[in-house]
Design an enzyme around this catalytic site. Sequence first.
Site, PDB file in Angstrom:
ATOM      1  N   HIS A 227      35.287  38.612 -19.333  1.00 36.94           N
ATOM      2  CA  HIS A 227      33.834  38.417 -19.315  1.00 36.94           C
ATOM      3  C   HIS A 227      33.490  37.004 -19.804  1.00 36.94           C
ATOM      4  O   HIS A 227      32.854  36.821 -20.847  1.00 36.94           O
ATOM      5  CB  HIS A 227      33.154  39.465 -20.203  1.00 36.94           C
ATOM      6  CG  HIS A 227      32.066  40.219 -19.514  1.00 36.94           C
ATOM      7  ND1 HIS A 227      32.298  41.045 -18.442  1.00 36.94           N
ATOM      8  CD2 HIS A 227      30.730  40.282 -19.744  1.00 36.94           C
ATOM      9  CE1 HIS A 227      31.160  41.586 -18.048  1.00 36.94           C
ATOM     10  NE2 HIS A 227      30.192  41.139 -18.811  1.00 36.94           N
ATOM     11  N   GLY A 232      26.249  36.814 -15.194  1.00 36.95           N
ATOM     12  CA  GLY A 232      26.795  36.588 -13.863  1.00 36.95           C
ATOM     13  C   GLY A 232      28.262  36.935 -13.727  1.00 36.95           C
ATOM     14  O   GLY A 232      28.880  36.621 -12.708  1.00 36.95           O
ATOM     15  N   ASN A 233      28.847  37.623 -14.726  1.00 38.16           N
ATOM     16  CA  ASN A 233      30.278  37.907 -14.683  1.00 38.16           C
ATOM     17  C   ASN A 233      30.672  38.803 -13.516  1.00 38.16           C
ATOM     18  O   ASN A 233      31.688  38.564 -12.852  1.00 38.16           O
ATOM     19  CB  ASN A 233      30.709  38.560 -16.003  1.00 38.16           C
ATOM     20  CG  ASN A 233      30.629  37.616 -17.174  1.00 38.16           C
ATOM     21  OD1 ASN A 233      31.491  36.767 -17.356  1.00 38.16           O
ATOM     22  ND2 ASN A 233      29.591  37.755 -17.978  1.00 38.16           N
ATOM     23  N   ARG A 235      29.180  39.212 -10.588  1.00 33.43           N
ATOM     24  CA  ARG A 235      29.064  38.529  -9.303  1.00 33.43           C
ATOM     25  C   ARG A 235      30.160  37.486  -9.126  1.00 33.43           C
ATOM     26  O   ARG A 235      30.756  37.362  -8.051  1.00 33.43           O
ATOM     27  CB  ARG A 235      27.673  37.904  -9.172  1.00 33.43           C
ATOM     28  CG  ARG A 235      26.601  38.927  -8.817  1.00 33.43           C
ATOM     29  CD  ARG A 235      25.215  38.408  -9.096  1.00 33.43           C
ATOM     30  NE  ARG A 235      24.879  38.541 -10.518  1.00 33.43           N
ATOM     31  CZ  ARG A 235      23.819  37.982 -11.081  1.00 33.43           C
ATOM     32  NH1 ARG A 235      23.004  37.236 -10.357  1.00 33.43           N
ATOM     33  NH2 ARG A 235      23.561  38.162 -12.350  1.00 33.43           N
ATOM     34  N   GLY A 237      33.056  37.564 -10.639  1.00 32.74           N
ATOM     35  CA  GLY A 237      34.304  38.318 -10.526  1.00 32.74           C
ATOM     36  C   GLY A 237      34.552  38.801  -9.115  1.00 32.74           C
ATOM     37  O   GLY A 237      35.695  38.813  -8.639  1.00 32.74           O
ATOM     38  N   ARG A 238      33.501  39.196  -8.422  1.00 37.40           N
ATOM     39  CA  ARG A 238      33.666  39.624  -7.042  1.00 37.40           C
ATOM     40  C   ARG A 238      33.815  38.432  -6.106  1.00 37.40           C
ATOM     41  O   ARG A 238      34.451  38.521  -5.053  1.00 37.40           O
ATOM     42  CB  ARG A 238      32.500  40.543  -6.657  1.00 37.40           C
ATOM     43  CG  ARG A 238      32.616  41.912  -7.335  1.00 37.40           C
ATOM     44  CD  ARG A 238      31.494  42.840  -6.957  1.00 37.40           C
ATOM     45  NE  ARG A 238      30.218  42.474  -7.548  1.00 37.40           N
ATOM     46  CZ  ARG A 238      29.818  42.831  -8.778  1.00 37.40           C
ATOM     47  NH1 ARG A 238      30.644  43.524  -9.553  1.00 37.40           N
ATOM     48  NH2 ARG A 238      28.645  42.490  -9.238  1.00 37.40           N
TER      49      ARG A 238
END
Length: 399
Positions: A227, A232-233, A235, A237-238
């Site tokens: 994290h 925005g983690n 989004r 991350g994806r």
Amino acid sequence: MSEVNQLSVGWERCPWDGPDAPMSRRERAAAKGQYLASIPPAITDLAFDIPGEIAAAAEDALVEISRFDAELSAALPRADGELAPLAVVLLRTESASSSQIEGVTAGAKALAVAALNESAGQNARLVAANVDSMQKAIDLADDLSTDSILAAHRALMHDQAYARPGQLRDGQVWIGGGPTPHTATFVPPRPERVAELMDDLVSFCLRTDIPVLTQVSIAHAQFETIHPFNDGNGRIGRTLVHAMLRRAGVTRRLTVPVSAGLLTDTAAYFAALGSYRDGDPTAIITQFSRASFAAVGNGRRLVGDLGEIYSTWQQLLPSRQGSAARRLLSYLLSQPAVTVKHVQQHLDVSQPAAQRAVDQLVEAEILKQISTGKRDRAWIAREVITALDDFATRTGRRG
């Protein structure tokens, strides 16, 4: 071979010196003293003993993603010798679905208008920023690094100072559980650990000895565990998922909307992240495999819908091949809202020619005006908006 339990996060006690937020007496009592922050393991050199059936399902999902990517070469008739830009359509859809997981929603119409930099609601602007950040990550897929991840975050959160755009977090964050980390559902590592953990994650992402979807799933789960940002983690991350798929050569032209597949069962997705943190990566690999199959199936329906729309448009439009109006058709599949200025810039034509193209498409009932007056008029391709919203409905997303 390393044991699976080497993936389990450790824990450390940390003093709490955060702000004195308003809270109930029960919360205040629970917030006294130290809290536990996670210590994610380094994964660069770990080996992973994945059960055969889980690995096989992930490999089947990867083949399906690659097959869908290849199918797009013949998905639509060519316009002026160029493939209609379905990559942008699917990229936008993935961005909208990805943001939905974190409660940020926008319908296809609002998102298309936001892409024009016209007046749009906050949610639509946020999703449009997510499109920009994903494109940034995909553009940098060949140079995957902490810096490229920071660049994607900067694009996503560029006008939100509280998120420290393009910078790793400098404070403690936590997931769920109230105003302090003491009762949180999960507490990521202290900020002092984040930079080293991100460097380790990037080194893991660059390995070439792990099956691709297994590697992507683990990298995504590790990112969400670290994290690294104030916001925005999820989004980002994806976004990392798609950068890795591009880097591995699985996708060439598009972003397969994997997180749209994850939307079909968000509870299982979050449970899988919990299992990963307990040392078992199989659940998150399974979730990514299922999400990939769901996304490809839904994506094929979207492609089919857009193909039918395009064919109908060609029959409705009397303009000659190569005209500005004809050239605009394939573009409307990826950007279904336009202004005359937008058309002029995209087609590199004069203002009168752009206006004529729009007028012809209005007369053919392909475009419909959505704003009044002579200034700042905009038009939408309603059939494309409907197809995108139908795609969203099939994922369970509500715009």
